[in-house]
Scaffold this motif. Structure first.
Motif, mmCIF file in Angstrom:
data_model
loop_
_atom_site.group_PDB
_atom_site.id
_atom_site.type_symbol
_atom_site.label_atom_id
_atom_site.label_comp_id
_atom_site.label_asym_id
_atom_site.label_seq_id
_atom_site.Cartn_x
_atom_site.Cartn_y
_atom_site.Cartn_z
ATOM 1 N N PHE A 1 13.508 -3.282 -3.039
ATOM 2 C CA PHE A 1 13.373 -2.871 -4.434
ATOM 3 C C PHE A 1 13.460 -1.344 -4.608
ATOM 4 O O PHE A 1 13.832 -0.864 -5.677
ATOM 5 N N ASP A 2 13.131 -0.597 -3.567
ATOM 6 C CA ASP A 2 13.223 0.865 -3.701
ATOM 7 C C ASP A 2 14.684 1.317 -3.831
ATOM 8 O O ASP A 2 14.948 2.447 -4.231
ATOM 9 N N ARG A 3 15.608 0.425 -3.516
ATOM 10 C CA ARG A 3 17.030 0.764 -3.658
ATOM 11 C C ARG A 3 17.606 0.292 -4.992
ATOM 12 O O ARG A 3 18.754 0.567 -5.301
ATOM 13 N N THR B 1 0.811 -1.201 0.000
ATOM 14 C CA THR B 1 0.000 0.000 0.000
ATOM 15 C C THR B 1 0.854 1.264 0.000
ATOM 16 O O THR B 1 0.383 2.323 -0.364
ATOM 17 N N GLU B 2 2.136 1.151 0.389
ATOM 18 C CA GLU B 2 2.978 2.342 0.440
ATOM 19 C C GLU B 2 3.754 2.542 -0.855
ATOM 20 O O GLU B 2 4.502 3.507 -0.989
ATOM 21 N N ARG B 3 3.635 1.620 -1.769
ATOM 22 C CA ARG B 3 4.427 1.685 -2.998
ATOM 23 C C ARG B 3 3.517 1.920 -4.200
ATOM 24 O O ARG B 3 2.403 1.420 -4.238
ATOM 25 N N PRO B 4 4.018 2.628 -5.201
ATOM 26 C CA PRO B 4 3.208 2.775 -6.409
ATOM 27 C C PRO B 4 3.006 1.427 -7.089
ATOM 28 O O PRO B 4 3.864 0.560 -7.006
ATOM 29 N N ARG B 5 1.848 1.296 -7.749
ATOM 30 C CA ARG B 5 1.520 0.057 -8.451
ATOM 31 C C ARG B 5 2.578 -0.254 -9.525
ATOM 32 O O ARG B 5 2.887 -1.415 -9.792
ATOM 33 N N THR B 6 3.132 0.790 -10.139
ATOM 34 C CA THR B 6 4.121 0.562 -11.197
ATOM 35 C C THR B 6 5.360 -0.143 -10.657
ATOM 36 O O THR B 6 5.966 -0.953 -11.341
ATOM 37 N N ASP B 7 5.738 0.162 -9.413
ATOM 38 C CA ASP B 7 6.876 -0.518 -8.772
ATOM 39 C C ASP B 7 6.608 -2.002 -8.699
ATOM 40 O O ASP B 7 7.459 -2.829 -9.014
ATOM 41 N N GLU C 1 4.497 -3.813 -10.438
ATOM 42 C CA GLU C 1 4.461 -4.458 -11.749
ATOM 43 C C GLU C 1 5.860 -4.617 -12.335
ATOM 44 O O GLU C 1 6.186 -5.654 -12.925
ATOM 45 N N GLN C 2 6.684 -3.607 -12.143
ATOM 46 C CA GLN C 2 8.053 -3.689 -12.660
ATOM 47 C C GLN C 2 8.817 -4.814 -11.950
ATOM 48 O O GLN C 2 9.538 -5.589 -12.573
ATOM 49 N N PHE C 3 8.607 -4.891 -10.640
ATOM 50 C CA PHE C 3 9.300 -5.919 -9.857
ATOM 51 C C PHE C 3 8.880 -7.317 -10.297
ATOM 52 O O PHE C 3 9.718 -8.192 -10.537
ATOM 53 N N VAL C 4 7.575 -7.502 -10.424
ATOM 54 C CA VAL C 4 7.064 -8.821 -10.821
ATOM 55 C C VAL C 4 7.592 -9.202 -12.200
ATOM 56 O O VAL C 4 8.014 -10.340 -12.442
#
Lengths: 152, 183
Positions: free
Chosen positions: B58-60, B8-14, B16-19
């Motif tokens: 992943f934010d790093r 919930t604290e991360r954008p959906r695009t993050d 999707e990119q991670f997956v």
């Protein structure tokens, strides 16, 4: 004179099957530590093992299932392999056809059996015929598709 | 519905990119972890831990840089931590040797991907019943006794046959790679 067989591939196989006994593990470790070629042999065997396992998996199985260790929650699988869509590009067709069939069946049933109108306060003036027979009393107040209403 | 950690604290695009990245590189990660741990159950466990740790960090991750190199560092750490946590009750190689293997395996990810393609072609060269047998025997959760019974063999005969087929496949992969290099 024949060379003795190289023991490394056999040890690698047994290690990867979890069948290398403890008393051979030290010797295996020493060989791997000292011989770069043995390490290459080991890594190739491990990769072959991993590749065979990967290719033997059903391609619509998720690779990962999320697990939140803190809350104990389980998240849905996140990876669906793209091969599924390549292999079954029309996989949505069957469910769609089934939906259409269900809708058509529902509509037919409704039109056949559902009362389509109600009559009240007109007994003696109106006659209802169903399959050529006069419908008496209260039954005549629930018309169905195909009923014939005669007035006068 | 359960949520991904911190989803919930991360954008959906993050997400999707991670997956997308994780899905693409999963086979390479699995091959790498397999070189470090001898039991498939342990490999599966470390893969789960690696995926979770990678998501948390992943934010790093810097977009546009090499995801697999980044993820291999995490997988290496998770595999070694798992091995230490398991203690000495399992027959695994020492930390020092695993570190060395991890370092060398991380430099071979390109070769490993080429081997995977070569294996697909080599499997096609096997007789169909042999190919089916190998793939059944390697399927996740396959009981070798059941596979042996299904193919009308004793467990010992299946073991020997699988050893032989693995060696045939390994030689075929090596030949294929040599031919590719030569051409």
């Amino acid at each position: 004179m024949n060379q003795p067989p190289d023991p490394v591939p056999d040890m690698v196989d047994r290690y990867l099957r979890g069948e290398l006994p403890a008393d051979e593990l030290a010797a295996f470790e020493r060989v791997l530590r000292e011989d770069a070629a043995a390490r290459v042999c080991f890594r190739r065997a491990a990769r072959l093992d991993a590749n065979l396992r990967f290719l033997s998996e059903p391609q619509d199985q998720p690779g990962f299932v999320w697990r939140d260790e803190g809350g104990g929650a389980v998240k849905e699988a996140v990876s669906l392999r793209q091969t599924v869509s390549r292999l079954f590009p029309l996989r949505w067709l069957l469910p769609l056809a089934a939906c259409f069939a269900l809708i058509a069946l529902g509509a037919w049933t409704w039109l056949s059996w559902c009362p389509v109108a109600g009559l009240s306060g007109v007994h003696g003036v109106v006659t209802v015929l169903r399959d050529g027979q006069v419908i008496p009393g209260a039954d005549a107040l629930a018309l169905r598709a195909g009923d014939v209403v005669r007035t006068g | 519905m359960p949520m991904l950690p911190q989803e919930t604290e991360r954008p959906r695009t993050d997400y999707e990119q991670f997956v997308s990245l994780l899905t693409r590189h999963e086979p390479a990660l699995r091959r790498f972890v397999r070189t470090l741990l001898p039991a498939w159950a342990d490999v599966d466990e470390v893969m789960q831990r690696t995926a979770l740790a990678a998501w948390r960090k992943f934010d790093r991750f810097e977009a546009g840089t090499d995801f697999i190199k980044w993820a291999l560092v995490i997988a290496r750490f998770e595999a070694l931590a798992f091995r230490r946590a398991m203690g000495r009750d399992r027959l695994v190689l020492s930390d020092g040797l695993l570190e060395l293997m991890a370092q060398e395996a991380a430099e071979e990810t390109d070769a490993a991907a080429i081997e995977e393609r070569a294996l697909e072609s080599c499997l096609q060269k096997l007789r169909p019943e042999r190919r089916t047998l190998v793939l059944h025997a390697y399927a996740q959760g396959a009981d070798q006794r059941d596979v042996a019974a299904a193919f009308g063999k004793s467990p010992a005969a299946l073991y020997m046959l699988l050893c032989r087929l693995r060696r045939e496949l390994a030689m075929c992969i090596e030949r294929t790679l040599k031919q590719e290099t030569a051409s």
